[in-house]
Design a protein around this motif. Structure first.
Motif, short mmCIF file in Angstrom:
data_model
loop_
_atom_site.label_atom_id
_atom_site.label_comp_id
_atom_site.label_asym_id
_atom_site.label_seq_id
_atom_site.Cartn_x
_atom_site.Cartn_y
_atom_site.Cartn_z
N SER A 10 0.86 -1.18 0.00
CA SER A 10 0.00 0.00 0.00
C SER A 10 0.89 1.23 0.00
CB SER A 10 -0.92 0.00 1.22
OG SER A 10 -1.91 1.00 1.10
N PRO A 11 1.38 1.60 -1.18
CA PRO A 11 2.34 2.71 -1.24
C PRO A 11 1.71 4.03 -0.82
CG PRO A 11 2.30 1.41 -3.29
CD PRO A 11 1.12 1.00 -2.48
N ARG A 12 2.57 4.95 -0.44
CA ARG A 12 2.11 6.32 -0.25
C ARG A 12 1.75 6.90 -1.62
NH1 ARG A 12 4.10 8.55 4.82
NH2 ARG A 12 5.37 7.01 5.90
N PRO A 13 0.87 7.90 -1.64
CA PRO A 13 0.42 8.44 -2.93
C PRO A 13 1.53 8.91 -3.86
CG PRO A 13 -0.98 9.22 -1.15
CD PRO A 13 0.17 8.49 -0.50
N ASN A 35 -5.13 -17.00 -1.72
CA ASN A 35 -6.55 -16.84 -2.03
C ASN A 35 -7.00 -15.39 -2.14
OD1 ASN A 35 -6.47 -19.37 0.25
ND2 ASN A 35 -7.34 -19.82 -1.75
N GLY A 36 -6.37 -14.52 -1.36
CA GLY A 36 -6.79 -13.12 -1.36
C GLY A 36 -5.69 -12.23 -0.82
N LEU A 37 -5.87 -10.91 -0.94
CA LEU A 37 -4.88 -9.95 -0.46
C LEU A 37 -5.56 -8.84 0.31
CD1 LEU A 37 -2.56 -9.54 -3.60
CD2 LEU A 37 -1.93 -10.61 -1.42
N LEU A 38 -5.04 -8.56 1.50
CA LEU A 38 -5.54 -7.47 2.32
C LEU A 38 -5.05 -6.13 1.77
CD1 LEU A 38 -6.79 -6.22 4.94
CD2 LEU A 38 -4.56 -6.64 6.02
N ALA A 39 -6.00 -5.22 1.57
CA ALA A 39 -5.66 -3.82 1.28
C ALA A 39 -5.99 -3.03 2.55
CB ALA A 39 -6.48 -3.30 0.10
N PHE A 40 -4.95 -2.58 3.27
CA PHE A 40 -5.20 -2.02 4.58
C PHE A 40 -5.44 -0.52 4.52
CE2 PHE A 40 -0.54 -2.18 4.28
CZ PHE A 40 -0.18 -0.91 4.67
N ASP A 47 -5.84 4.74 -0.83
CA ASP A 47 -7.12 4.24 -0.35
C ASP A 47 -7.24 2.74 -0.64
OD1 ASP A 47 -10.05 5.17 0.45
OD2 ASP A 47 -10.20 3.64 -1.12
N PRO A 48 -7.73 1.95 0.32
CA PRO A 48 -7.79 0.50 0.11
C PRO A 48 -8.67 0.08 -1.07
CG PRO A 48 -8.97 1.12 2.11
CD PRO A 48 -8.21 2.32 1.67
#
Length: 331
Positions: A10-13, A35-40, A47-48
């Motif tokens: 989740s890079p900085r903008p 199976n899946g990936l968390l976008a925190f 934004d996630p």
């Protein structure tokens, strides 16, 4: 059946080519059967939901687990996002329901609810969101935090496409919320024997998941060399960890209270102590880490949410451990 999810970058903008970074890791996770990936979520990073879209655009099978913070997104908007992404990409979007552990972020928004009240709001939020996704009729809702009069969101999804609700936390309030609206209760675990006496100290009607980092190599010595090189604490991070012992977040207090010493030869809070992650790490050879994970699974854990696996080598070694653990389940 063991379900394994990873964590998306989740890079900085303003961090370079963020789309390329997210796409490359998402495709790597897909190749290794994640199976899946968390976008925190937090205020500093992308934004996630933008990250979730990049995950779906870059892969054919990986489902995002998007962090959903009630103060940041009204349930009507969340329902429209989930409905739209599910229809566009033809796969489910799961949600990680969070309430906020950073007091400075809560203060910036004037969110004055206390810890337990935020979980009460999250519980009502999840009920409203589920209604908007599961009933194609005007919604009438008069609650403590949300009020709708004949709201028609046009966001109905068939049961197989509706998101599962992961409820993040370790406090009694989070556990109540998970029992009431969750499909999976997810937490950062303590060392396995302590975990059995704390988080798993009562009856459960929802699945249990844990978030851990894995640093695995062919030998214990090699794994610990990588761990210590990657996570180094200093005076600033040690002071910050000490301050977190008074955090409003139950799991921040738990992680801060655990010393940086190694527990059970495998469990280590080095990432937390270095202020580079909130999850504990399991460090060691393939057999040693697989044995430790197997002890969590024996307690009823059936979902693993893995922390960062930054390199192909990390994925390869973690994959060998997970194949071992899955093989034991089938026996």
């Amino acid at each position: 059946m063991l379900e394994v999810l990873g964590t998306a970058p989740s890079p900085r903008p303003d961090d370079g080519d963020a789309l390329k970074v997210i796409a490359e890791l998402s495709r790597r996770a897909e190749r290794h059967g994640v199976n899946g990936l968390l976008a925190f979520y937090n205020h500093r990073y992308l934004d996630p939901w933008a990250v979730a879209g990049a995950i779906m655009q870059s892969t054919a099978t990986v489902s995002p687990l998007a962090a959903l913070q009630p103060y940041a997104l009204p349930p009507f908007t969340a329902a429209k996002l989930i409905h739209g992404m599910t229809r566009l990409y033809g796969r489910r979007v799961d949600i990680n329901l969070i309430t906020g552990a950073a007091s400075e972020e809560l203060g910036q928004l004037g969110d004055s609810l206390d810890h337990d009240q935020r979980y009460e709001r999250a519980t009502e939020y999840a009920k409203v969101l589920r209604a908007l996704l599961s009933v194609d009729e005007p919604l009438h809702h008069e609650g403590r935090f949300y009020h709708y009069r004949g709201l028609r969101a046009h966001s109905w999804l068939p049961p197989e496409d509706r998101p599962r609700v992961f409820v993040a936390g370790s406090s009694p309030a989070s556990r109540r919320a998970a029992e009431e609206v969750g499909d999976i209760a997810i937490t950062h675990p303590e060392p396995v024997d302590q975990f059995a006496q704390t988080f798993l100290d009562g009856s459960r009607t929802v699945r249990i998941g844990i978030r851990v980092g894995l640093i695995v190599r062919d030998t214990d010595e090699q794994a610990w060399r990588v761990a210590h090189d990657r996570y180094q604490s200093d005076r600033r991070t040690r002071l910050k960890t000490a301050m977190r012992r008074k955090s409003d977040s139950d799991w921040s207090r738990r992680m801060a209270t655990l010393s940086a010493d190694v527990h059970d030869d495998v469990y280590w809070t080095g990432a937390y102590q270095a202020d580079k992650g909130s999850m504990p790490l399991l460090v060691g050879s393939h057999d040693r880490v697989a044995d430790y994970l197997d002890r969590y699974l024996a307690l009823g854990v059936d979902t693993l949410l893995l922390g960062d696996l930054p390199t192909e080598e990390d994925f390869r070694h973690a994959g060998a451990v997970l194949a071992d653990v899955r093989g034991r389940i089938k026996l």
